[in-house]
Design an enzyme around this catalytic site. Structure first.
Site, short mmCIF file in Angstrom:
data_model
loop_
_atom_site.label_atom_id
_atom_site.label_comp_id
_atom_site.label_asym_id
_atom_site.label_seq_id
_atom_site.Cartn_x
_atom_site.Cartn_y
_atom_site.Cartn_z
N TYR A 1 0.85 -1.19 0.00
CA TYR A 1 0.00 0.00 0.00
C TYR A 1 0.89 1.23 0.00
CZ TYR A 1 -3.57 3.36 1.51
OH TYR A 1 -4.43 4.44 1.60
N ASP B 1 9.30 2.87 0.07
CA ASP B 1 8.20 3.49 0.80
C ASP B 1 8.39 3.14 2.27
OD1 ASP B 1 5.92 4.22 2.10
OD2 ASP B 1 4.54 3.35 0.64
N LYS C 1 3.73 8.64 9.07
CA LYS C 1 3.54 8.00 10.38
C LYS C 1 4.51 8.51 11.46
CE LYS C 1 0.72 4.46 8.42
NZ LYS C 1 0.79 3.80 7.14
C1 LIG Z 1 0.14 4.32 5.81
C2 LIG Z 1 0.93 4.12 4.58
C3 LIG Z 1 0.85 4.99 3.48
C4 LIG Z 1 -0.15 6.12 3.42
O1 LIG Z 1 0.07 7.09 4.38
P1 LIG Z 1 -1.15 8.08 4.80
O2 LIG Z 1 -0.52 9.02 5.77
O3 LIG Z 1 -2.21 7.21 5.37
O4 LIG Z 1 -1.60 8.76 3.55
C5 LIG Z 1 1.73 4.81 2.43
N1 LIG Z 1 2.61 3.80 2.44
C6 LIG Z 1 2.71 2.94 3.46
C7 LIG Z 1 3.74 1.86 3.43
C8 LIG Z 1 1.86 3.05 4.55
O5 LIG Z 1 1.92 2.15 5.55
#
Ligand SMILES: *Cc1c(COP(=O)(O)O)cnc(C)c1O
Length: 434
Positions: A150, A245, A273
């Site tokens: 994601y 990511d 995060k």
């Molecule tokens: C949570 C997450 C996102 C998205 O971040 P948001 O602040 O919710 O937009 C993107 N990549 C990874 C790996 C994530 O865990």
């Protein structure tokens, strides 16, 4: 189970009924709904350290920690007082501040291979911007992502995306045009051969490979030896940018994130995060020659009214400083997570159920699976109906796990040995009646 054993959740039920009248599904992010596990999402009022309290006054040991950010536990004193102090100086300027320089200097000093960094307000924005930059830099359109990873909810990423899309079994997203996703290529996680085939079939057309270096949006999935190294070599050979990511892994697996912990360099890295200490913050950074292509230096446009917001920056800065100055935190997080792993393994063995526990640093997940879980197909093939029952039994005993088998559990520094014991006792009791 006896009715008298059940927690009282009547206030949450009332709030959920009311919420659904004005908020779609009653929640502002789908993963908060208990749609796949069933039941009513719990409405929280406050949290401190390892504990979260709902609207009925029930206490939970929290293994979500706002889906990652609260790595020091909730309402970490240093962050709370920094926010309070800074708020009196105005909550936004729309002009640069010294604090933004300090934040950028701190990030570049902690994370390897980050010469320059741009702040945004979410992980979604960070990934969306990094992809645009990779395309602008390479002059290529296509990119490769992995099934079950994601990268936020920007159009191009909503193809075989994990997290909420996997939880709710959403295959194609209405509103995402064929054009927006036509350049998204996918491969199974841990399958280097599949990636090599894609780069062979699309030679000279691939701008980037984006990956969660340790995946957390299909449960916790660990990269197999040689996989990330293979991607790095392939990117070098083919002139493709490797984007890590690290929205989840950044500042969680080590002060320098997965890059440091795994010893692999990415060309661009995205954060979210933990970087915001619980405030809405994201960032993307990387090599100077790439980052200099962003406006106003270059013509790859990217902007944000609230980017680098002073309240968000002071929260993130205080959090990152804490992590940088106390490297023992990572060892402690690893040890706590290891204790959970060992205890869960004993409990699951005693229960006689097939299971797989994946763990890396302070990320851990349990799949009720007979075979190893190394990619999305493995995670999806597990007995997730049993996970859902387990989730509810644990919740009723005051243990707040993610409401989906397609999410990692997040361990915080606030979780004590006694909290781990309480969690394992709840697990043994839950497994006994599963
Ligand atoms: C949570 C997450 C996102 C998205 O971040 P948001 O602040 O919710 O937009 C993107 N990549 C990874 C790996 C994530 O865990």
């Amino acid at each position: 189970m006896q009715r008298t054993d059940m927690m009282n959740n009547s206030r949450s039920h009332e709030l959920f009924e009311r919420a659904q009248l004005t908020i779609p599904g009653g929640v502002n992010s789908p993963v908060r709904a208990f749609k796949s596990v069933g039941g009513t999402p719990l409405f929280m009022t406050h949290a401190k350290g390892a504990y979260m309290y709902d609207a009925d006054g029930n206490r939970y040991i929290d293994y979500i920690n706002s889906w990652g950010p609260m790595i020091m536990g909730h309402a970490w004193d240093a962050v709370v007082s920094a926010i309070q102090e800074r708020a009196a100086f105005s909550t936004s300027f729309g002009a640069p501040t010294e604090l933004e320089i300090e934040m950028a200097e701190l990030i570049t000093s902690m994370a390897p291979n980050i010469d320059m960094v741009r702040m945004v307000s979410s992980g979604t924005e960070a990934c969306m911007s990094a992809l645009r930059l990779a395309r602008g830099y390479t002059g290529r359109n296509k990119f490769i992502k992995f099934e079950g990873c994601y990268h936020g909810h920007a159009d191009a990423f909503l193809v075989k995306a994990g997290s909420g899309l996997a939880t709710f079994n959403i295959q194609t997203v209405p509103g995402v045009t064929a054009g927006a996703s036509m350049d998204t290529l996918t491969a199974p996680y841990n399958d280097l051969l599949a990636v090599k085939q894609l780069t062979h079939d699309n030679k000279g057309e691939i701008a980037a490979i984006i990956i969660e270096p340790v995946a957390g949006n299909m449960g916790c999935i660990v990269p197999q030896p040689g996989f990330l190294e293979g991607l790095r070599a392939l990117c070098d050979e083919e002139g493709i940018l490797l984007i890590f990511d690290e929205v989840m892994t950044g500042f969680r697996l080590a002060a320098g994130g997965a890059q440091e912990r795994l010893g692999i360099n990415a060309d661009l890295v995205t954060y979210g995060k933990v970087i915001g200490g619980g405030m809405p913050v994201g960032a993307f950074g990387g090599r100077q020659d790439i980052m200099e292509r962003i406006a106003p230096l270059g013509n790859v446009y990217q902007a944000g009214t609230l980017s680098g917001n002073p309240i968000a920056m002071i929260a993130g800065y205080t959090m990152l400083k804490t992590l940088r100055n106390n490297p023992g935190i990572y060892e402690a997080l690893d040890n706590t997570t290891k204790a959970i792993h060992i205890g869960m393994e004993d409990a699951l063995k005693a229960s006689g159920r097939p299971f797989v526990i994946n763990r890396f640093g302070s990320m851990i997940s349990v799949h009720f699976s007979e075979k190893p879980v190394n990619n999305f197909a493995d995670a999806a093939a597990a007995d997730n109906a049993t996970f859902n029952k387990f989730f509810h039994l644990m919740l009723n005993k005051g243990i707040y796990l993610p409401p989906s088998a397609f999410e990692t559990w997040f361990v915080s520094h606030a979780i004590s040995a006694a909290d781990v014991e309480a969690t394992l006792l709840a697990a043994r009791e839950s497994l006994a009646v599963l």
